[in-house]
Design an enzyme around this catalytic site. Structure first.
Site, mmCIF file in Angstrom:
data_model
loop_
_atom_site.group_PDB
_atom_site.id
_atom_site.type_symbol
_atom_site.label_atom_id
_atom_site.label_comp_id
_atom_site.label_asym_id
_atom_site.label_seq_id
_atom_site.Cartn_x
_atom_site.Cartn_y
_atom_site.Cartn_z
ATOM 1 N N HIS A 53 -0.668 3.734 5.097
ATOM 2 C CA HIS A 53 -1.757 4.620 4.169
ATOM 3 C C HIS A 53 -2.131 6.002 4.293
ATOM 4 C CE1 HIS A 53 -5.286 5.622 2.414
ATOM 5 N NE2 HIS A 53 -5.811 4.943 1.983
ATOM 6 N N THR B 151 -6.464 2.472 -4.853
ATOM 7 C CA THR B 151 -5.433 1.580 -5.154
ATOM 8 C C THR B 151 -6.580 0.742 -6.439
ATOM 9 O OG1 THR B 151 -5.251 1.235 -2.395
ATOM 10 C CG2 THR B 151 -6.317 -0.463 -3.910
ATOM 11 N N ASP C 118 1.390 0.266 -4.801
ATOM 12 C CA ASP C 118 -0.044 0.120 -6.212
ATOM 13 C C ASP C 118 -0.183 2.257 -6.346
ATOM 14 O OD1 ASP C 118 -2.411 1.301 -3.386
ATOM 15 O OD2 ASP C 118 -0.599 1.638 -3.095
ATOM 16 N N GLU D 196 0.838 -1.308 0.246
ATOM 17 C CA GLU D 196 -0.126 0.227 0.126
ATOM 18 C C GLU D 196 0.917 1.279 -0.150
ATOM 19 O OE1 GLU D 196 -3.368 1.262 -0.323
ATOM 20 O OE2 GLU D 196 -2.605 2.713 -0.526
HETATM 21 C C1 GP9 Z 1 -8.932 0.839 0.997
HETATM 22 C C2 GP9 Z 1 -7.401 -0.149 0.675
HETATM 23 C C3 GP9 Z 1 -7.095 1.893 0.955
HETATM 24 O O1 GP9 Z 1 -9.740 -0.913 1.115
HETATM 25 O O2 GP9 Z 1 -7.249 0.044 -0.271
HETATM 26 O O3 GP9 Z 1 -7.244 2.500 -0.158
HETATM 27 P P1 GP9 Z 1 -6.671 3.916 -1.444
HETATM 28 O O4 GP9 Z 1 -7.158 4.834 -0.961
HETATM 29 O O5 GP9 Z 1 -5.317 3.737 -1.610
HETATM 30 O O6 GP9 Z 1 -6.833 3.891 -2.095
HETATM 31 MN MN MN Z 2 -3.711 2.633 -1.819
#
Ligand code: GP9
Ligand code: MN
Length: 427
Positions: A198, A82, A257, A38
């Site tokens: 994140h 993501t 990602d 992430e």
């Molecule tokens: C949410 C996680 C984060 O389930 O995948 O998503 P993002 O904010 O990076 O699109």
């Molecule tokens: Mn993401």
């Protein structure tokens, strides 16, 4: 309509690059782990804070003699973040100019996605994520993509301090996913989506054991701390793969990602990159994310080809010995020799080995300096821009028009969403 599809097929036929035959089927029949890192950017690889490596486990994996690591691989996400990355990686279709294709079209559109293709080649397919199943409309979309299993938050033991931000902390998530992985009939394709690293990079102090950076930007400085935590979780997961022997009969694929630090933090980015200031060229290069493929029979090394998330599906299917030359996909095998290497960003800008084009400026990729183009260079840039604009708009047409419902992919049976249920039913 079906005729719209013809223009897509015509374009792809004319521009498709064949995959690298010497890698065809090299990993056939192996399990596949796809680990979604992430918000993890390429600059973190081998990066140090106060002399300490932020991600020692990922660095070791990156330099491993059996890992092919790409150092010119870019995220190409739009607002879908993501979900755009997932769409590109498993369909080789771009996200949309605005919004999230998974959210808006994931339920009703027809897809010919990697999980469904692999399922029809005898693979068990499973996605793992410690967030609720509805986020980014995953529960519905994964049925369109042919995932047999989707282990989301209700499959994991939950306690108040088990989660932070969007879901389960990565160490708990990866550790508890092992119980399900053990039960998957092999060969399996397992995608594990982490989430702790994140924005805004919160983490309980018991889990922080790395110094924050000192840019003074409070939403940037903790980034290395959650990246370090993700790295520790990854290290523990790799130890599990070694211990169980799964590393012997599995291909392990890692990707970041999208960016973690957005372009609004130019001052902090300059500080992190040890520069006085950053130009749009630097910010384009800052979009690099890791892409790594490891398998016990692969000869590793750093691959400098320019590519992005759109190219992952043809690369992996080729390695798995799955012919996909008839698929509607916009990517090119990253291991192929004669690739175009023009990497499209969702906003129409692009990067290539020669030029980086951001807005109205074209930079030399080598020097980072803005260029005043001569006639020949203008022609080259115009050709690249045309390729980028065409590919993005054709991919959009496939999604907006749900064109795959008209496409008979040889050897592929359309997924029937009713076949799948991801609801957790306690044993
Ligand atoms: C949410 C996680 C984060 O389930 O995948 O998503 P993002 O904010 O990076 O699109
Ligand atoms: Mn993401």
């Amino acid at each position: 309509s079906a005729s719209d599809l013809n223009s897509v097929i015509k374009y792809l036929k004319k521009n498709r690059v064949s995959p690298n035959i010497s890698y065809y089927g090299k990993e056939k029949g192996k399990n596949v782990f796809v680990i979604h890192l992430e918000s993890f950017q390429q600059f973190l690889i081998d990066y140090k804070v106060d002399g300490k490596q932020v991600t020692p486990n990922l660095n070791k994996f990156y330099h491993n003699q059996h890992t092919i690591s790409f150092d010119n691989f870019y995220n190409q996400v739009g607002q879908g973040k993501t979900s755009d990355a997932e769409l590109m990686l498993e369909n080789s279709l771009y996200g949309l100019p605005t919004g999230s294709a998974m959210t808006t079209y994931g339920t009703q559109n027809t897809f010919q996605a990697a999980p469904a293709i692999l399922d029809q080649k005898g693979y068990t397919t499973a996605a793992f994520h410690g967030d609720v199943p509805s986020f980014w409309n995953r529960d519905n979309t994964y049925k369109s993509w042919g995932y047999q299993y989707f282990f989301s938050s209700s499959y994991y033991k939950q306690k108040s301090d088990y989660s932070v931000g969007y879901g389960l902390k990565d160490k708990i998530f990866l550790k508890d996913s092992a119980d399900y992985i053990q039960k998957l009939p092999q060969p399996f394709y397992a995608k594990l989506i982490t989430v702790t690293n994140h924005y805004p990079y919160e983490l309980d102090k018991e889990n922080v054991d790395f110094p924050a950076t000192k840019t003074g930007d409070k939403t940037v400085d903790p980034y290395v701390q959650t990246a370090h935590y993700l790295d520790e979780a990854f290290g523990e997961f790799m130890a599990y793969l070694q211990k169980t022997g799964l590393s012997k009969n599995s291909m392990v694929v890692l990707y970041g990602d999208h960016y973690g630090i957005s372009n609004n933090h130019r001052t902090a980015i300059a500080d992190l990159l040890h520069k006085d200031k950053v130009t749009s060229y630097d910010l384009a290069q800052f979009q690099k994310v890791p892409f790594m493929i490891n398998a016990s029979n692969l000869k590793g090394g750093i691959n400098h080809t320019y590519g992005g998330e759109i190219d992952v599906m043809p690369t992996l299917l080729n390695l798995l010995g799955v012919k996909d030359n008839k698929s509607i996909q916009f990517g090119e095998d990253l291991l192929a020799k004669n690739r175009s290497q023009t990497v499209a960003f969702r906003d129409g800008d692009f990067v290539s080995p020669t030029y980086v084009k951001v807005g109205g400026t074209v930079y030399s990729t080598k020097t980072g300096e803005p260029l005043t183009l001569n006639a020949k260079q203008k022609k080259q840039v115009a050709k690249m821009q045309n390729q980028v604009t065409t590919e993005l708009s054709l991919s959009d047409r496939v999604i907006y028009g749900d064109l795959l419902r008209f496409y008979k992919l040889p050897g592929f049976t359309k997924t029937d969403k009713k076949e799948y249920s991801y609801k957790y039913t306690s044993a």
